[in-house]
Design a protein around this motif. Structure first.
Motif, mmCIF file in Angstrom:
data_model
loop_
_atom_site.group_PDB
_atom_site.id
_atom_site.type_symbol
_atom_site.label_atom_id
_atom_site.label_comp_id
_atom_site.label_asym_id
_atom_site.label_seq_id
_atom_site.Cartn_x
_atom_site.Cartn_y
_atom_site.Cartn_z
ATOM 1 N N HIS A 1 0.857 -1.179 0.000
ATOM 2 C CA HIS A 1 0.000 0.000 0.000
ATOM 3 C C HIS A 1 0.896 1.233 0.000
ATOM 4 O O HIS A 1 1.966 1.225 0.607
ATOM 5 C CB HIS A 1 -0.920 0.003 1.219
ATOM 6 N N ALA A 2 0.442 2.286 -0.636
ATOM 7 C CA ALA A 2 1.281 3.478 -0.798
ATOM 8 C C ALA A 2 1.621 4.150 0.524
ATOM 9 O O ALA A 2 2.745 4.579 0.739
ATOM 10 C CB ALA A 2 0.606 4.469 -1.740
ATOM 11 N N GLY A 3 0.640 4.283 1.402
ATOM 12 C CA GLY A 3 0.880 5.004 2.643
ATOM 13 C C GLY A 3 0.868 6.515 2.465
ATOM 14 O O GLY A 3 1.402 7.251 3.281
ATOM 15 N N PHE A 4 0.255 6.988 1.388
ATOM 16 C CA PHE A 4 0.151 8.423 1.125
ATOM 17 C C PHE A 4 -0.821 9.090 2.095
ATOM 18 O O PHE A 4 -0.620 10.219 2.511
ATOM 19 C CB PHE A 4 -0.298 8.639 -0.325
ATOM 20 N N ALA A 5 -1.893 8.354 2.426
ATOM 21 C CA ALA A 5 -2.918 8.869 3.345
ATOM 22 C C ALA A 5 -3.566 7.674 4.039
ATOM 23 O O ALA A 5 -3.244 6.523 3.758
ATOM 24 C CB ALA A 5 -3.959 9.682 2.580
ATOM 25 N N ASP B 1 -6.475 7.264 0.426
ATOM 26 C CA ASP B 1 -5.158 7.216 -0.210
ATOM 27 C C ASP B 1 -5.314 7.263 -1.730
ATOM 28 O O ASP B 1 -5.588 6.256 -2.374
ATOM 29 C CB ASP B 1 -4.420 5.941 0.222
ATOM 30 N N ILE B 2 -5.134 8.462 -2.303
ATOM 31 C CA ILE B 2 -5.347 8.622 -3.738
ATOM 32 C C ILE B 2 -4.263 7.937 -4.565
ATOM 33 O O ILE B 2 -4.521 7.539 -5.701
ATOM 34 C CB ILE B 2 -5.489 10.103 -4.135
ATOM 35 N N VAL B 3 -3.078 7.764 -4.015
ATOM 36 C CA VAL B 3 -2.028 7.061 -4.741
ATOM 37 C C VAL B 3 -2.404 5.585 -4.878
ATOM 38 O O VAL B 3 -2.333 5.006 -5.972
ATOM 39 C CB VAL B 3 -0.648 7.246 -4.077
ATOM 40 N N CYS B 4 -2.822 4.964 -3.781
ATOM 41 C CA CYS B 4 -3.264 3.562 -3.829
ATOM 42 C C CYS B 4 -4.444 3.403 -4.793
ATOM 43 O O CYS B 4 -4.490 2.460 -5.585
ATOM 44 C CB CYS B 4 -3.677 3.072 -2.446
ATOM 45 N N GLY C 1 5.631 11.236 -5.740
ATOM 46 C CA GLY C 1 6.853 10.929 -5.002
ATOM 47 C C GLY C 1 7.267 9.481 -5.104
ATOM 48 O O GLY C 1 6.439 8.572 -5.090
ATOM 49 N N LYS C 2 8.549 9.302 -5.213
ATOM 50 C CA LYS C 2 9.123 7.968 -5.369
ATOM 51 C C LYS C 2 9.042 7.139 -4.097
ATOM 52 O O LYS C 2 9.268 5.939 -4.124
ATOM 53 C CB LYS C 2 10.561 8.086 -5.860
ATOM 54 N N GLN C 3 8.702 7.771 -2.984
ATOM 55 C CA GLN C 3 8.599 7.034 -1.727
ATOM 56 C C GLN C 3 7.319 6.199 -1.653
ATOM 57 O O GLN C 3 7.156 5.407 -0.740
ATOM 58 C CB GLN C 3 8.708 7.973 -0.520
ATOM 59 N N TYR C 4 6.400 6.363 -2.608
ATOM 60 C CA TYR C 4 5.129 5.634 -2.564
ATOM 61 C C TYR C 4 5.081 4.450 -3.537
ATOM 62 O O TYR C 4 4.324 3.512 -3.312
ATOM 63 C CB TYR C 4 3.966 6.588 -2.853
ATOM 64 N N ILE C 5 5.866 4.515 -4.605
ATOM 65 C CA ILE C 5 5.897 3.434 -5.598
ATOM 66 C C ILE C 5 7.354 3.116 -5.903
ATOM 67 O O ILE C 5 8.127 4.012 -6.246
ATOM 68 C CB ILE C 5 5.176 3.830 -6.894
ATOM 69 N N LYS C 6 7.696 1.854 -5.780
ATOM 70 C CA LYS C 6 9.076 1.413 -6.055
ATOM 71 C C LYS C 6 9.032 0.334 -7.120
ATOM 72 O O LYS C 6 8.281 -0.637 -7.016
ATOM 73 C CB LYS C 6 9.704 0.862 -4.774
ATOM 74 N N PHE C 7 9.852 0.490 -8.149
ATOM 75 C CA PHE C 7 10.005 -0.533 -9.189
ATOM 76 C C PHE C 7 11.247 -1.348 -8.886
ATOM 77 O O PHE C 7 12.311 -0.787 -8.626
ATOM 78 C CB PHE C 7 10.129 0.105 -10.579
ATOM 79 N N VAL C 8 11.079 -2.657 -8.871
ATOM 80 C CA VAL C 8 12.214 -3.546 -8.593
ATOM 81 C C VAL C 8 12.428 -4.509 -9.738
ATOM 82 O O VAL C 8 11.585 -4.736 -10.538
ATOM 83 C CB VAL C 8 12.052 -4.327 -7.275
#
Length: 103
Positions: free
Chosen positions: A22-26, A31-34, A96-103
């Motif tokens: 989960h993004a953890g934006f809100a 959470d609009i990012v999620c 922000g890159k802190q909410y979505i990480k590509f691995v």
């Protein structure tokens, strides 16, 4: 944070993805990012199912979606997957890159 990994075939062509977290934006429910990531992912899976003849495997659990095309991916599926990642990158750049990480 939402972590997304890409599945590629032997030719380097994208054939799926694994999304977890989960993004953890809100707070949950706000959470609009999620919500944006979920909408893009679900729409991509539904579009591939509806508009292509490609076969795929889909696994879902709380906060996780694992999607992989098991047939040779057609051009339409490739376009839809590329569109998904264009949208995900846009969200990542905007919020922000802190909410979505590509691995």
């Amino acid at each position: 944070m939402i972590t997304i990994s890409v599945y590629k075939d032997a030719d380097g062509k994208m054939v799926g993805f694994h999304s977890m977290g989960h993004a953890g934006f809100a707070e949950s429910g706000h959470d609009i990012v999620c919500a944006a990531v979920s909408a893009l992912i679900i729409n991509t899976v539904n579009s591939i199912e509806t508009f292509t003849s490609d076969t795929f495997e889909l696994k879902e659990d709380e906060g996780m979606i694992d999607f992989r095309i098991i047939s040779k991916p057609g051009n339409d599926s490739t376009l839809l997957l590329n569109s998904l990642f264009l949208g995900l990158n846009g969200i990542r750049e905007d919020y922000g890159k802190q909410y979505i990480k590509f691995v």
